[in-house]
Design a protein around this motif. Sequence first.
Motif, PDB file in Angstrom:
ATOM      1  N   THR A 270       6.022   6.292   2.916  1.00 10.00           N
ATOM      2  CA  THR A 270       6.509   7.181   1.865  1.00 10.00           C
ATOM      3  C   THR A 270       7.355   8.304   2.420  1.00 10.00           C
ATOM      4  O   THR A 270       8.062   8.979   1.659  1.00 10.00           O
ATOM      5  CB  THR A 270       5.320   7.772   1.083  1.00 10.00           C
ATOM      6  OG1 THR A 270       4.407   8.377   1.996  1.00 10.00           O
ATOM      7  CG2 THR A 270       4.616   6.696   0.289  1.00 10.00           C
ATOM      8  N   GLY A 271       7.329   8.510   3.726  1.00  6.50           N
ATOM      9  CA  GLY A 271       8.201   9.515   4.333  1.00  6.50           C
ATOM     10  C   GLY A 271       9.668   9.227   4.112  1.00  6.50           C
ATOM     11  O   GLY A 271      10.503  10.141   4.106  1.00  6.50           O
ATOM     12  N   THR A 272      10.001   7.967   3.918  1.00 10.73           N
ATOM     13  CA  THR A 272      11.404   7.628   3.699  1.00 10.73           C
ATOM     14  C   THR A 272      11.895   8.163   2.356  1.00 10.73           C
ATOM     15  O   THR A 272      13.058   8.496   2.198  1.00 10.73           O
ATOM     16  CB  THR A 272      11.632   6.096   3.740  1.00 10.73           C
ATOM     17  OG1 THR A 272      10.836   5.475   2.721  1.00 10.73           O
ATOM     18  CG2 THR A 272      11.250   5.537   5.093  1.00 10.73           C
ATOM     19  N   PHE A 273      10.976   8.262   1.389  1.00  8.60           N
ATOM     20  CA  PHE A 273      11.365   8.866   0.106  1.00  8.60           C
ATOM     21  C   PHE A 273      11.523  10.359   0.258  1.00  8.60           C
ATOM     22  O   PHE A 273      12.463  10.960  -0.263  1.00  8.60           O
ATOM     23  CB  PHE A 273      10.324   8.570  -0.971  1.00  8.60           C
ATOM     24  CG  PHE A 273      10.573   9.325  -2.256  1.00  8.60           C
ATOM     25  CD1 PHE A 273      11.605   8.953  -3.095  1.00  8.60           C
ATOM     26  CD2 PHE A 273       9.796  10.421  -2.595  1.00  8.60           C
ATOM     27  CE1 PHE A 273      11.864   9.663  -4.256  1.00  8.60           C
ATOM     28  CE2 PHE A 273      10.052  11.126  -3.758  1.00  8.60           C
ATOM     29  CZ  PHE A 273      11.073  10.747  -4.586  1.00  8.60           C
ATOM     30  N   THR A 274      10.601  11.015   0.986  1.00  8.59           N
ATOM     31  CA  THR A 274      10.667  12.452   1.178  1.00  8.59           C
ATOM     32  C   THR A 274      11.980  12.844   1.853  1.00  8.59           C
ATOM     33  O   THR A 274      12.625  13.811   1.467  1.00  8.59           O
ATOM     34  CB  THR A 274       9.483  12.940   2.047  1.00  8.59           C
ATOM     35  OG1 THR A 274       8.271  12.545   1.427  1.00  8.59           O
ATOM     36  CG2 THR A 274       9.513  14.433   2.218  1.00  8.59           C
ATOM     37  N   LEU A 275      12.406  12.050   2.808  1.00 10.54           N
ATOM     38  CA  LEU A 275      13.645  12.350   3.520  1.00 10.54           C
ATOM     39  C   LEU A 275      14.866  12.219   2.622  1.00 10.54           C
ATOM     40  O   LEU A 275      15.861  12.928   2.777  1.00 10.54           O
ATOM     41  CB  LEU A 275      13.805  11.409   4.730  1.00 10.54           C
ATOM     42  CG  LEU A 275      12.791  11.625   5.858  1.00 10.54           C
ATOM     43  CD1 LEU A 275      12.953  10.534   6.905  1.00 10.54           C
ATOM     44  CD2 LEU A 275      12.978  12.975   6.494  1.00 10.54           C
TER      45      LEU A 275
ATOM     46  N   SER B 204       0.844  -1.200   0.000  1.00  9.86           N
ATOM     47  CA  SER B 204       0.000   0.000   0.000  1.00  9.86           C
ATOM     48  C   SER B 204       0.881   1.251   0.000  1.00  9.86           C
ATOM     49  O   SER B 204       1.744   1.413   0.861  1.00  9.86           O
ATOM     50  CB  SER B 204      -0.901  -0.014   1.243  1.00  9.86           C
ATOM     51  OG  SER B 204      -1.624   1.188   1.360  1.00  9.86           O
ATOM     52  N   VAL B 205       0.647   2.154  -0.981  1.00  7.05           N
ATOM     53  CA  VAL B 205       1.511   3.324  -1.160  1.00  7.05           C
ATOM     54  C   VAL B 205       0.666   4.590  -1.285  1.00  7.05           C
ATOM     55  O   VAL B 205      -0.168   4.701  -2.184  1.00  7.05           O
ATOM     56  CB  VAL B 205       2.391   3.185  -2.426  1.00  7.05           C
ATOM     57  CG1 VAL B 205       3.335   4.378  -2.553  1.00  7.05           C
ATOM     58  CG2 VAL B 205       3.167   1.874  -2.419  1.00  7.05           C
ATOM     59  N   ASP B 206       0.885   5.545  -0.385  1.00  7.15           N
ATOM     60  CA  ASP B 206       0.225   6.851  -0.457  1.00  7.15           C
ATOM     61  C   ASP B 206       0.974   7.709  -1.480  1.00  7.15           C
ATOM     62  O   ASP B 206       2.158   8.002  -1.305  1.00  7.15           O
ATOM     63  CB  ASP B 206       0.259   7.511   0.918  1.00  7.15           C
ATOM     64  CG  ASP B 206      -0.493   8.831   0.966  1.00  7.15           C
ATOM     65  OD1 ASP B 206      -0.826   9.376  -0.103  1.00  7.15           O
ATOM     66  OD2 ASP B 206      -0.727   9.338   2.082  1.00  7.15           O
ATOM     67  N   THR B 207       0.283   8.117  -2.546  1.00 10.42           N
ATOM     68  CA  THR B 207       0.956   8.867  -3.618  1.00 10.42           C
ATOM     69  C   THR B 207       0.787  10.380  -3.483  1.00 10.42           C
ATOM     70  O   THR B 207       1.107  11.123  -4.418  1.00 10.42           O
ATOM     71  CB  THR B 207       0.436   8.434  -4.997  1.00 10.42           C
ATOM     72  OG1 THR B 207      -0.932   8.855  -5.154  1.00 10.42           O
ATOM     73  CG2 THR B 207       0.538   6.935  -5.178  1.00 10.42           C
ATOM     74  N   SER B 208       0.326  10.862  -2.338  1.00 12.40           N
ATOM     75  CA  SER B 208       0.087  12.297  -2.170  1.00 12.40           C
ATOM     76  C   SER B 208       1.324  13.120  -2.489  1.00 12.40           C
ATOM     77  O   SER B 208       1.240  14.195  -3.093  1.00 12.40           O
ATOM     78  CB  SER B 208      -0.354  12.596  -0.732  1.00 12.40           C
ATOM     79  OG  SER B 208      -1.534  11.910  -0.423  1.00 12.40           O
ATOM     80  N   SER B 209       2.492  12.625  -2.075  1.00 11.61           N
ATOM     81  CA  SER B 209       3.741  13.369  -2.286  1.00 11.61           C
ATOM     82  C   SER B 209       4.663  12.671  -3.273  1.00 11.61           C
ATOM     83  O   SER B 209       5.855  12.979  -3.336  1.00 11.61           O
ATOM     84  CB  SER B 209       4.466  13.553  -0.944  1.00 11.61           C
ATOM     85  OG  SER B 209       4.764  12.296  -0.361  1.00 11.61           O
TER      86      SER B 209
ATOM     87  N   ALA C 190      11.491   8.635  -7.669  1.00 12.26           N
ATOM     88  CA  ALA C 190      10.355   8.008  -6.987  1.00 12.26           C
ATOM     89  C   ALA C 190      10.179   6.568  -7.444  1.00 12.26           C
ATOM     90  O   ALA C 190       9.895   5.668  -6.644  1.00 12.26           O
ATOM     91  CB  ALA C 190       9.079   8.811  -7.249  1.00 12.26           C
ATOM     92  N   VAL C 191      10.349   6.335  -8.738  1.00 10.85           N
ATOM     93  CA  VAL C 191      10.216   4.977  -9.280  1.00 10.85           C
ATOM     94  C   VAL C 191      11.329   4.083  -8.758  1.00 10.85           C
ATOM     95  O   VAL C 191      11.085   2.939  -8.335  1.00 10.85           O
ATOM     96  CB  VAL C 191      10.231   5.003 -10.823  1.00 10.85           C
ATOM     97  CG1 VAL C 191      10.120   3.584 -11.374  1.00 10.85           C
ATOM     98  CG2 VAL C 191       9.092   5.862 -11.354  1.00 10.85           C
ATOM     99  N   ASP C 192      12.562   4.583  -8.763  1.00 12.86           N
ATOM    100  CA  ASP C 192      13.695   3.796  -8.258  1.00 12.86           C
ATOM    101  C   ASP C 192      13.494   3.430  -6.795  1.00 12.86           C
ATOM    102  O   ASP C 192      13.794   2.305  -6.374  1.00 12.86           O
ATOM    103  CB  ASP C 192      15.000   4.575  -8.425  1.00 12.86           C
ATOM    104  CG  ASP C 192      15.414   4.731  -9.873  1.00 12.86           C
ATOM    105  OD1 ASP C 192      14.919   3.954 -10.714  1.00 12.86           O
ATOM    106  OD2 ASP C 192      16.214   5.641 -10.170  1.00 12.86           O
ATOM    107  N   TRP C 193      12.990   4.377  -6.017  1.00 13.60           N
ATOM    108  CA  TRP C 193      12.743   4.137  -4.599  1.00 13.60           C
ATOM    109  C   TRP C 193      11.713   3.028  -4.398  1.00 13.60           C
ATOM    110  O   TRP C 193      11.891   2.124  -3.590  1.00 13.60           O
ATOM    111  CB  TRP C 193      12.260   5.436  -3.956  1.00 13.60           C
ATOM    112  CG  TRP C 193      11.727   5.295  -2.563  1.00 13.60           C
ATOM    113  CD1 TRP C 193      12.433   5.200  -1.398  1.00 13.60           C
ATOM    114  CD2 TRP C 193      10.344   5.226  -2.194  1.00 13.60           C
ATOM    115  NE1 TRP C 193      11.586   5.081  -0.335  1.00 13.60           N
ATOM    116  CE2 TRP C 193      10.301   5.095  -0.791  1.00 13.60           C
ATOM    117  CE3 TRP C 193       9.152   5.267  -2.907  1.00 13.60           C
ATOM    118  CZ2 TRP C 193       9.101   5.004  -0.087  1.00 13.60           C
ATOM    119  CZ3 TRP C 193       7.959   5.181  -2.213  1.00 13.60           C
ATOM    120  CH2 TRP C 193       7.949   5.049  -0.824  1.00 13.60           C
TER     121      TRP C 193
END
Length: 213
Positions: free
Chosen positions: A206-211, A175-180, A188-191
Amino acid sequence: MSAPKYIVVEGVIGVGKTTLVGALARRLDARTVYEVFEENPFLEGFYRDRARFAFSTEMFFLLSRFRQQEVFAQEDLLQSHSVSDYLFAKCRLFASVTLSDAELALFDDVYAILHRQCPRPDLVVYLHAPVDVLVGRIRERARDYERDIDPAYLAELSARYVDLFAHYDDAPVLSVDTSSLDFRDDAAVDWLISAIRGGARGRLDTGTFTLQG
């Protein structure tokens, strides 16, 4: 760890399914199975008058998706991966929102027969976002037949997706929240692919991608 062989990306309208499928296909050298929704002759009428066009719309989608799945299952799998932008179970989900009780009973008779014959994915990536984000994305892409879509309809669909994946057990779900997240962004795709290959399941942070961004 290698990525699952057959990945399905699911979620409500405007959440980013098709963009992600294209990106995953390029990265994994995968064949794609895209929903052929633009060929549905009832869809534009459905967005104007749900009650009148719902049954025709849902039955067209049901049979169209089944024909695609039938071909998909019979093809020689020369490529190691396949990615689709829809789960066959979405047929029942949408019908449960749009059809009357009598129409749904008839629909279910046909759906039950066809569902047993469809291939099961190895992983479902369930994308979701708040309704206001979905509305903004739908307006941005400006498809004529979506211009009159009702936010309340999106909210109802979103709630049904939550219920579907709370009970779905045909395959593992991520489950992935795509808001950000914007899957037009290579990072984003690589992550996400890294998380998939690492065996991530359940709700992805998804916070781990934002960081990292």
